[in-house]
Write a protein that holds these residues in place. Structure first.
Motif, PDB file in Angstrom:
ATOM      1  N   ALA A   1      32.444  81.764  12.697  1.00  0.00           N
ATOM      2  CA  ALA A   1      31.056  82.301  12.696  1.00  0.00           C
ATOM      3  C   ALA A   1      30.354  82.040  11.314  1.00  0.00           C
ATOM      4  CB  ALA A   1      30.672  83.727  12.914  1.00  0.00           C
TER       5      ALA A   1
ATOM      6  N   THR B   1      26.566  80.107  19.388  1.00  0.00           N
ATOM      7  CA  THR B   1      27.482  80.533  18.228  1.00  0.00           C
ATOM      8  C   THR B   1      28.233  81.798  18.992  1.00  0.00           C
ATOM      9  OG1 THR B   1      26.117  80.201  16.386  1.00  0.00           O
ATOM     10  CG2 THR B   1      27.941  81.700  16.081  1.00  0.00           C
TER      11      THR B   1
ATOM     12  N   VAL C   1      32.247  81.903  18.705  1.00  0.00           N
ATOM     13  CA  VAL C   1      33.195  83.093  18.478  1.00  0.00           C
ATOM     14  C   VAL C   1      34.032  83.301  19.622  1.00  0.00           C
ATOM     15  CG1 VAL C   1      33.042  85.608  18.183  1.00  0.00           C
ATOM     16  CG2 VAL C   1      31.313  84.078  16.671  1.00  0.00           C
TER      17      VAL C   1
ATOM     18  N   ALA D   1      24.764  84.812  13.297  1.00  0.00           N
ATOM     19  CA  ALA D   1      26.517  84.606  13.361  1.00  0.00           C
ATOM     20  C   ALA D   1      27.049  86.087  13.355  1.00  0.00           C
ATOM     21  CB  ALA D   1      26.707  83.869  12.526  1.00  0.00           C
TER      22      ALA D   1
ATOM     23  N   ASP E   1      26.934  88.030  16.564  1.00  0.00           N
ATOM     24  CA  ASP E   1      27.883  87.529  17.248  1.00  0.00           C
ATOM     25  C   ASP E   1      29.368  87.963  17.046  1.00  0.00           C
ATOM     26  OD1 ASP E   1      26.232  85.871  19.013  1.00  0.00           O
ATOM     27  OD2 ASP E   1      26.368  84.224  17.628  1.00  0.00           O
ATOM     28  N   VAL E   2      29.484  88.093  15.931  1.00  0.00           N
ATOM     29  CA  VAL E   2      30.797  88.688  15.332  1.00  0.00           C
ATOM     30  C   VAL E   2      30.864  90.025  15.623  1.00  0.00           C
ATOM     31  CG1 VAL E   2      32.445  89.215  13.536  1.00  0.00           C
ATOM     32  CG2 VAL E   2      31.307  86.842  13.578  1.00  0.00           C
TER      33      VAL E   2
ATOM     34  N   SER F   1      29.503  78.151  11.063  1.00  0.00           N
ATOM     35  CA  SER F   1      28.552  77.574  11.945  1.00  0.00           C
ATOM     36  C   SER F   1      27.270  78.144  11.171  1.00  0.00           C
ATOM     37  CB  SER F   1      28.578  78.438  13.135  1.00  0.00           C
ATOM     38  OG  SER F   1      29.773  77.994  14.060  1.00  0.00           O
TER      39      SER F   1
END
Length: 237
Positions: free
Chosen positions: A189, A11, A15, A202, A205-206, A192
């Motif tokens: 994100a 992910t 992103v 997610a 990741d963001v 996903s």
């Protein structure tokens, strides 16, 4: 709760692929807002009665006094319908509801930045010695020319830290573009994560993505501020 590291890594690349959209949502509104913010700052700096002073002051007050999420919901709800009515009235065969939603995101963020940037510029212009404006006008420059060529370069040195803060806040604010179905970093994100409910991964990741972009922006502004600071000192010697 276990972290799905494979999903986390996969992910993160998704992103990263949406970073250009986030950058466009930041850079384009900043560039589009700059001339309007400059004009509004000049209007509000003028003394005495001015036909435009009250409406632009009301506009700035409205933008500063309302959450950006409310501005997004209002414009994204009302603007397409308004544009559609105008297209029909002008007999244009254009379906505005088929437009890329990023178009509306540009409008929302530009209108927001115009007001905020105008306040930054107005404050920066106020820090420059007023005698320079009078001297420039005596030399034959118009007021606008004096502001552009004499006062603006000096004011930008003062304004740079606030413009940096404004830019970083805008980068973070673009995460709300998902409300307009724009596929930015936050939106991709969330999509996903929705398949397997891996929202923690997610959002991590963001989180990392915004940290990287905001950090790079701050470093770039730091170098720009240092360069302009040296220029100011050299002028004063």
């Amino acid at each position: 709760m276990e972290i799905n590291y494979k999903f986390l890594i996969d992910t993160f690349y998704i992103v990263l692929a949406a970073v250009p959209t986030t950058l466009k949502l930041t850079i384009i509104p900043l560039l589009a807002a700059a001339p309007f913010a400059f004009v509004i700052a000049l209007i509000r700096l003028q003394k005495g009665k001015n036909l435009w002073k009250v409406p632009v002051s009301a506009y700035v007050t409205f933008v500063r006094g309302t959450p950006i999420v409310l501005q997004i919901l209002m414009i994204y709800s009302l603007l397409p319908s308004l544009l559609n009515a105008l297209m029909k009235a002008w007999s244009f065969d254009i379906n505005v509801f088929d437009w890329d939603p990023i178009f509306y995101a540009y409008i929302v963020f530009t209108l927001n930045i115009i007001a905020l940037l105008s306040e930054v510029l107005r404050s920066a212009f106020g820090s420059v010695e007023k005698g320079q404006l009078e001297a420039a006008e005596c030399a034959g420059l118009t007021k606008v020319q004096a502001y552009i060529h004499i006062l603006l370069p000096q004011a930008m040195v003062v304004a740079m830290p606030n413009i940096c803060n404004l830019t970083v806040n805008l980068i973070k604010g673009t995460s709300l573009a998902f409300l307009m179905t724009v596929k930015d970093m936050t939106a991709v994100a969330k999509v996903s994560a929705s398949y397997g409910y891996n929202y923690i991964e997610a959002y991590l990741d963001v989180f990392v993505g915004y940290i990287i972009i905001c950090s790079i922006a701050q470093v770039l502004f730091h170098f720009a501020e240092a360069h302009m600071g040296r220029y100011r000192l050299s002028k004063q010697k």
